[in-house]
Design a protein around this motif. Structure first.
Motif, PDB file in Angstrom:
ATOM      1  N   GLU A  98       0.851  -1.184   0.000  1.00  0.00           N
ATOM      2  CA  GLU A  98       0.000   0.000   0.000  1.00  0.00           C
ATOM      3  C   GLU A  98       0.889   1.236   0.000  1.00  0.00           C
ATOM      4  OE1 GLU A  98      -3.222   0.046  -0.235  1.00  0.00           O
ATOM      5  OE2 GLU A  98      -3.476  -2.129  -0.196  1.00  0.00           O
ATOM      6  N   ARG A  99       0.267   2.383  -0.185  1.00  0.00           N
ATOM      7  CA  ARG A  99       1.027   3.618  -0.361  1.00  0.00           C
ATOM      8  C   ARG A  99       2.006   3.890   0.785  1.00  0.00           C
ATOM      9  NH1 ARG A  99      -1.881   9.356  -1.698  1.00  0.00           N
ATOM     10  NH2 ARG A  99      -0.048  10.684  -1.531  1.00  0.00           N
ATOM     11  N   THR A 100       1.590   3.607   2.012  1.00  0.00           N
ATOM     12  CA  THR A 100       2.450   3.892   3.165  1.00  0.00           C
ATOM     13  C   THR A 100       3.090   2.630   3.739  1.00  0.00           C
ATOM     14  OG1 THR A 100       0.523   3.761   4.635  1.00  0.00           O
ATOM     15  CG2 THR A 100       1.130   5.940   3.793  1.00  0.00           C
TER      16      THR A 100
END
Length: 377
Positions: A279-281
């Protein structure tokens, strides 16, 4: 006003000047480009938004001198789409007529007398090779903060000590520093300037290909608060950021326990592939052991990915986790065939540097320091 200019010359000039025009200017005239024709055979185009100014002078066949203000983005769009023939520009009443072959446009004149006076750049400080400067700015500006919570971190700190120029930027999660040499006007040159990173990046990209860039470093405390750049017939100024930049140089590790050398291109591609499931983070995990780097992402019931690369590892095995975007930012601007990663601990700042060969000397003119991510559990 009346002049004729080559289509490509006009299009390139207007596009360059208009590139930084505000989408929503605080006052309408700031959306304009000031066009001044001189009977000496030149046309100067200018733009200014109270923060950044741009000015370019091009050759033209000037029949009648004068100055007009027209919508900059509209003139740029028109210029780029004209046929490849000479362009005639003239004033007729309240309109500016743009004619090229059978294409004709009539643009409204804006009130030129309401346009602000462009700032004068500080006295020249020295010059620098455009390609070197462009690379240095790209390497450092990636680490500047993109938010507004702490405006001072949105800048690149430029420090000059005689013939050495040091560029530095940080967003608190990573830190980038590049040292380059330049040609100062005086042998005892000493300057410190904090330049907005976005403006500096755009300026370096647009001027770097010209060859040599003349730099005029002002001082925010000195009253002028400007930095100026000039290359060829292109001149630009930017207002400096004001404030005390944090003393972050002490963050650079002075020693390391584990070091690994990996082929840069292979490492970039592997991180990109493995990060597809993150995921993005979500961090990617890097596990270094003798002769190998294992890259992993995803855990438990989530999608997972892993890949192994050859690596020359010295020191104890270590496992660290990084934000994949931040890691790729640093690797992408490294500019060397090999990457050296140095660690003092799994949760301590890691340093990324480049080298030209696997067993070659370490090049510390560019250093990218990245804070690892603490893994849950």
């Amino acid at each position: 006003m009346k002049f004729r200019v080559e289509r490509d010359v006009l299009a390139e000039a207007v596009t360059w000047v208009a590139r930084g025009l505000p989408a929503r200017p605080p006052v309408p005239v700031l959306a304009g480009v000031l066009v001044s024709a001189d009977e000496g055979g030149t046309v100067t185009l200018s733009a200014f938004d109270y923060e950044v100014s741009a000015r370019i002078t091009v050759a033209a066949d000037v029949e009648e001198s004068g100055t007009v203000l027209v919508l900059g983005r509209l003139l740029a769009d028109i210029s780029r789409n004209l046929p490849g023939r000479p362009v005639d520009v003239s004033t007729e009443g309240t309109k500016v007529q743009v004619t090229c072959g059978s294409s004709r446009f009539a643009l409204l004149q804006m009130p030129a007398d309401e346009y602000p006076t462009l700032p004068t750049a500080p006295e020249g400080s020295g010059s620098i090779d455009g390609s070197v400067f462009t690379q240095a700015v790209a390497q450092v500006s990636i680490a500047a903060d993109r938010g507004d919570s702490l405006p001072i971190l949105t800048g690149v700190r430029v420090e000059v000590d005689r013939d050495r120029m040091t560029l530095l930027a940080t967003d608190r999660y990573r830190l980038a520093m590049r040292e380059i040499t330049w040609s100062p006007r005086t042998s005892d040159a000493s300057h410190v300037a904090l330049i907005p990173a976005r403006t500096l990046s755009e300026t370096a990209r647009s001027l770097g290909a010209v060859g040599t860039i003349d730099v005029a470093l002002g001082s925010a405390a000195g009253g002028d608060g400007l930095v100026g750049f000039e290359a060829g017939q292109r001149r630009t100024t930017s207002r400096l950021l004001d404030g005390e930049y944090p003393k972050v140089a002490k963050i650079f590790p002075t020693s390391s326990e584990t070091e690994a050398v990996i082929a840069t291109a292979d490492l970039i591609e592997a991180v990109k592939r493995v990060a597809l499931v993150a995921e993005r983070t979500t961090p990617v995990r890097l596990r270094f052991s003798e002769g190998q780097l294992a890259i992993e992402a995803g855990t438990g019931e989530d999608a997972q990915a892993s890949e192994a690369l050859e690596a020359s590892v010295t020191g104890p095995d270590i496992a660290v986790a990084f934000n994949p975007g931040y890691l790729l930012d640093g690797l992408g601007v490294l500019g060397t065939e090999w990457t050296r990663m140095s660690f003092t601990g799994a949760l301590k700042a890691a340093m990324i540097t480049g080298q030209t060969s696997q067993d070659g000397e370490l090049d510390t003119t560019y250093r990218y320091v990245l804070q690892p991510v603490r893994l849950a559990g």
